[in-house]
Design a protein around this motif. Structure first.
Motif, PDB file in Angstrom:
ATOM      1  N   THR A 146       0.830  -1.201   0.000  1.00 14.10           N
ATOM      2  CA  THR A 146       0.000   0.000   0.000  1.00 14.10           C
ATOM      3  C   THR A 146       0.867   1.254   0.000  1.00 14.10           C
ATOM      4  O   THR A 146       0.608   2.201  -0.750  1.00 14.10           O
ATOM      5  N   TRP A 147       1.913   1.255   0.821  1.00 11.70           N
ATOM      6  CA  TRP A 147       2.810   2.415   0.877  1.00 11.70           C
ATOM      7  C   TRP A 147       3.455   2.651  -0.489  1.00 11.70           C
ATOM      8  O   TRP A 147       3.486   3.787  -0.972  1.00 11.70           O
ATOM      9  N   LEU A 148       3.957   1.590  -1.123  1.00  8.38           N
ATOM     10  CA  LEU A 148       4.620   1.729  -2.422  1.00  8.38           C
ATOM     11  C   LEU A 148       3.658   2.237  -3.497  1.00  8.38           C
ATOM     12  O   LEU A 148       3.998   3.126  -4.282  1.00  8.38           O
ATOM     13  N   LEU A 149       2.452   1.684  -3.533  1.00  8.32           N
ATOM     14  CA  LEU A 149       1.465   2.126  -4.526  1.00  8.32           C
ATOM     15  C   LEU A 149       1.081   3.594  -4.300  1.00  8.32           C
ATOM     16  O   LEU A 149       0.967   4.366  -5.254  1.00  8.32           O
ATOM     17  N   THR A 150       0.900   3.974  -3.050  1.00  5.90           N
ATOM     18  CA  THR A 150       0.565   5.359  -2.721  1.00  5.90           C
ATOM     19  C   THR A 150       1.722   6.285  -3.094  1.00  5.90           C
ATOM     20  O   THR A 150       1.516   7.354  -3.671  1.00  5.90           O
ATOM     21  N   HIS A 151       2.926   5.867  -2.782  1.00  8.33           N
ATOM     22  CA  HIS A 151       4.124   6.647  -3.126  1.00  8.33           C
ATOM     23  C   HIS A 151       4.199   6.902  -4.629  1.00  8.33           C
ATOM     24  O   HIS A 151       4.506   8.011  -5.070  1.00  8.33           O
ATOM     25  N   GLU A 152       3.876   5.899  -5.424  1.00  9.04           N
ATOM     26  CA  GLU A 152       3.975   6.031  -6.870  1.00  9.04           C
ATOM     27  C   GLU A 152       2.811   6.810  -7.477  1.00  9.04           C
ATOM     28  O   GLU A 152       2.920   7.278  -8.605  1.00  9.04           O
TER      29      GLU A 152
END
Length: 156
Positions: A146-152
């Protein structure tokens, strides 16, 4: 837990890195707060610079010598993952159709990815939700995804 050549701090966790020579062969998500390496060598400093560039700009393409070890099928899936642009996730089913295989097989290959972030398996989601991550369907692995998808997805 493998013997890591380096442990680096990341915004959402720590990362354990394994190298063969100067080639990155494994990158594992570790619990937040896992102590970072205190004496980084050249290859660790390079990995840290590349990851820092990605943390700053999710469109940054990490440029490191890496060699994932897997089956021919896994390598084919991992190659396809590298073509998914940041901020534009696809589904297991769509990737499976592109590769002429089953969504579950794609999911298994994604879960076995030894170089997450560099090979962006987090960019593959279920048709009706987040899906799994690192062979998990809940807990800390999905928090990382979730963090990675939000970051991107963040605006420039």
């Amino acid at each position: 837990m493998p013997a890591y050549d380096a442990i680096l701090a990341a915004p959402m966790c720590s990362l354990g890195a394994c190298f063969t020579g100067d080639t990155l062969t494994r990158l594992d998500f570790l619990p937040a707060g896992t102590p970072a390496s205190t004496r980084p060598d050249g290859r660790t400093r390079r990995l840290k610079r590349e990851l820092d560039a990605y943390w700053h700009d999710p469109a940054y393409t990490i440029d490191l010598p890496c060699a994932p070890s897997g089956t021919p099928f896994q390598l084919r899936v991992w190659h396809a993952l590298r073509n998914i642009p940041p901020g534009q996730p696809t589904t297991y089913g769509a990737l499976a159709k592109q590769l002429g295989t089953a969504a579950r097989a794609v999911g298994q290959a994604c879960g076995s990815n030894p170089l997450p972030i560099l090979i962006p398996c987090h960019r593959v989601v279920a048709a009706n939700g987040l899906g799994g991550f690192m062979h998990a369907s809940n807990g800390a692995p999905l928090d990382v995804k979730t963090w990675l998808l939000t970051h991107e997805r963040r605006p420039d």
